[in-house]
Each structure stands twice: as structure tokens, then as C-alpha cells.
Design a protein around this motif. Sequence first.
Motif, PDB file in Angstrom:
ATOM      1  N   GLN A   1      87.191  95.870   6.882  1.00 43.81           N
ATOM      2  CA  GLN A   1      87.513  97.053   6.092  1.00 43.81           C
ATOM      3  C   GLN A   1      86.592  97.199   4.968  1.00 43.81           C
ATOM      4  O   GLN A   1      86.090  96.247   4.364  1.00 43.81           O
ATOM      5  N   VAL A   2      86.152  98.236   4.653  1.00 42.66           N
ATOM      6  CA  VAL A   2      85.457  98.897   3.467  1.00 42.66           C
ATOM      7  C   VAL A   2      86.077  99.701   2.446  1.00 42.66           C
ATOM      8  O   VAL A   2      86.697 100.451   2.942  1.00 42.66           O
ATOM      9  N   GLN A   3      85.791  99.016   1.337  1.00 42.37           N
ATOM     10  CA  GLN A   3      86.353 100.214   0.051  1.00 42.37           C
ATOM     11  C   GLN A   3      85.358 100.795  -0.719  1.00 42.37           C
ATOM     12  O   GLN A   3      84.440 100.201  -0.734  1.00 42.37           O
ATOM     13  N   LEU A   4      85.562 102.111  -0.879  1.00 44.01           N
ATOM     14  CA  LEU A   4      84.699 102.990  -1.575  1.00 44.01           C
ATOM     15  C   LEU A   4      85.360 103.376  -3.028  1.00 44.01           C
ATOM     16  O   LEU A   4      86.483 103.727  -2.955  1.00 44.01           O
ATOM     17  N   VAL A   5      84.552 103.191  -4.161  1.00 43.06           N
ATOM     18  CA  VAL A   5      84.896 103.668  -5.509  1.00 43.06           C
ATOM     19  C   VAL A   5      83.969 104.617  -6.117  1.00 43.06           C
ATOM     20  O   VAL A   5      82.823 104.376  -6.124  1.00 43.06           O
ATOM     21  N   GLU A   6      84.516 105.517  -6.266  1.00 45.59           N
ATOM     22  CA  GLU A   6      83.541 106.806  -6.758  1.00 45.59           C
ATOM     23  C   GLU A   6      83.796 106.739  -8.463  1.00 45.59           C
ATOM     24  O   GLU A   6      84.829 106.472  -8.853  1.00 45.59           O
ATOM     25  N   SER A   7      82.646 107.288  -8.808  1.00 47.36           N
ATOM     26  CA  SER A   7      82.854 107.396 -10.436  1.00 47.36           C
ATOM     27  C   SER A   7      81.807 108.347 -11.066  1.00 47.36           C
ATOM     28  O   SER A   7      80.798 109.196 -10.181  1.00 47.36           O
ATOM     29  N   GLY A   8      81.938 109.014 -12.253  1.00 44.75           N
ATOM     30  CA  GLY A   8      80.941 110.020 -12.833  1.00 44.75           C
ATOM     31  C   GLY A   8      81.201 111.216 -12.791  1.00 44.75           C
ATOM     32  O   GLY A   8      80.652 112.116 -13.185  1.00 44.75           O
ATOM     33  N   GLY A   9      82.402 111.777 -12.114  1.00 45.59           N
ATOM     34  CA  GLY A   9      82.768 113.078 -12.508  1.00 45.59           C
ATOM     35  C   GLY A   9      83.180 113.473 -13.655  1.00 45.59           C
ATOM     36  O   GLY A   9      83.257 112.560 -14.730  1.00 45.59           O
ATOM     37  N   GLY A  10      83.466 114.855 -13.995  1.00 43.76           N
ATOM     38  CA  GLY A  10      83.975 115.257 -15.268  1.00 43.76           C
ATOM     39  C   GLY A  10      83.778 116.581 -15.567  1.00 43.76           C
ATOM     40  O   GLY A  10      83.294 117.322 -14.601  1.00 43.76           O
ATOM     41  N   LEU A  11      83.976 117.018 -16.888  1.00 39.08           N
ATOM     42  CA  LEU A  11      83.720 118.446 -17.263  1.00 39.08           C
ATOM     43  C   LEU A  11      82.387 118.763 -17.812  1.00 39.08           C
ATOM     44  O   LEU A  11      82.048 117.814 -18.940  1.00 39.08           O
ATOM     45  N   VAL A  12      81.783 119.548 -17.493  1.00 37.84           N
ATOM     46  CA  VAL A  12      80.322 119.843 -18.028  1.00 37.84           C
ATOM     47  C   VAL A  12      80.242 121.505 -18.130  1.00 37.84           C
ATOM     48  O   VAL A  12      80.857 122.209 -17.610  1.00 37.84           O
ATOM     49  N   GLN A  13      79.257 121.864 -18.947  1.00 42.64           N
ATOM     50  CA  GLN A  13      78.870 123.345 -19.100  1.00 42.64           C
ATOM     51  C   GLN A  13      77.699 123.647 -18.038  1.00 42.64           C
ATOM     52  O   GLN A  13      77.175 122.779 -17.714  1.00 42.64           O
ATOM     53  N   PRO A  14      77.706 124.967 -17.743  1.00 40.38           N
ATOM     54  CA  PRO A  14      76.558 125.366 -17.135  1.00 40.38           C
ATOM     55  C   PRO A  14      75.423 124.991 -17.383  1.00 40.38           C
ATOM     56  O   PRO A  14      75.056 124.994 -18.747  1.00 40.38           O
ATOM     57  N   GLY A  15      74.512 124.631 -16.543  1.00 36.28           N
ATOM     58  CA  GLY A  15      73.197 123.894 -16.833  1.00 36.28           C
ATOM     59  C   GLY A  15      72.988 122.535 -17.019  1.00 36.28           C
ATOM     60  O   GLY A  15      71.955 122.160 -17.174  1.00 36.28           O
ATOM     61  N   GLU A  16      74.267 122.082 -17.241  1.00 39.28           N
ATOM     62  CA  GLU A  16      74.110 120.530 -17.524  1.00 39.28           C
ATOM     63  C   GLU A  16      74.170 119.678 -16.446  1.00 39.28           C
ATOM     64  O   GLU A  16      74.023 120.114 -15.188  1.00 39.28           O
ATOM     65  N   SER A  17      74.153 118.387 -16.589  1.00 45.61           N
ATOM     66  CA  SER A  17      73.923 117.418 -15.579  1.00 45.61           C
ATOM     67  C   SER A  17      74.825 116.308 -15.378  1.00 45.61           C
ATOM     68  O   SER A  17      75.599 116.188 -16.450  1.00 45.61           O
ATOM     69  N   LEU A  18      75.216 115.810 -14.307  1.00 41.72           N
ATOM     70  CA  LEU A  18      76.003 114.819 -13.866  1.00 41.72           C
ATOM     71  C   LEU A  18      75.376 113.742 -12.930  1.00 41.72           C
ATOM     72  O   LEU A  18      74.641 114.308 -12.068  1.00 41.72           O
TER      73      LEU A  18
END
Length: 119
Positions: A1-18
Motif C-alpha cells: 500500500q502506498v500513501q500520498l500526501v499533498e501540500s501547497g495549495g492556497g489562495l493567490v491573486q492572478p499572476g502569482e505563483s504556487l
Amino acid sequence: QVQLVESGGGLVQPGESLRLSCAASGRNFIILGMGWYRQAPGKQREWVATITRSGSADYADSVQGRFTISRDNAKNTVFLHMNSLSPEDTAVYFCNVDVMSGFGRRDYWGQGTQVTVSS
């Protein structure tokens, strides 16, 4: 079994980066392809980008030139660097990994991380 953990999402303004991350954990497995998909409200899940174990990447036309997928094989982690974000990129982003283990080959999905682009 493999577990995946995601991170890094959020709220940004147009033109910004994530930058999104997805780390895989488990025992006795090898990750083959890794990828990202997204699902906007009221729409079907769509493919965003994939990367092979050797580092060859492909992108959907909608993100080509703005997003970069990369991976760290030693850490079983895939990244999605997103630049010049627009409201049309708002979605839940899911990582997907193609795994080979003693049980054979199958793919796994992350839990999803919300990306919202809004002014």
C-alpha cells in the motif's frame, strides 16, 4: 500500500505563483510515472501534467509554458510549480502515481489540495 500526501495549495491573486508537493510513502515499491490532475467546480477531472521516472515531462495545452512538473526520486515526491496563475486555474489538484510493487502495478491518488486564484 502506498500513501500520498499533498501540500501547497492556497489562495493567490492572478499572476502569482504556487508550488504543490505530493509525497509518497510505503514499503517495497517503485514509482514509475507521476502526474497532476485538477477538477474545477462542475467540471470533470482533467489531466495537467505527467513526468516519467527519467524526467520526461508532458503538459496540457492550457498550462504549457506556465506550469513545471518535477520530481525527486530519492524522496518519492512530485512537484508542480505554477506560475502566472489565472482564475481559470482554480480547482482541486490531485497527484497520481503509477506504482510497481510485489502486488503488481497500479496507480494511486492523492487526497487533493485546493488552489484558488482570485483578486
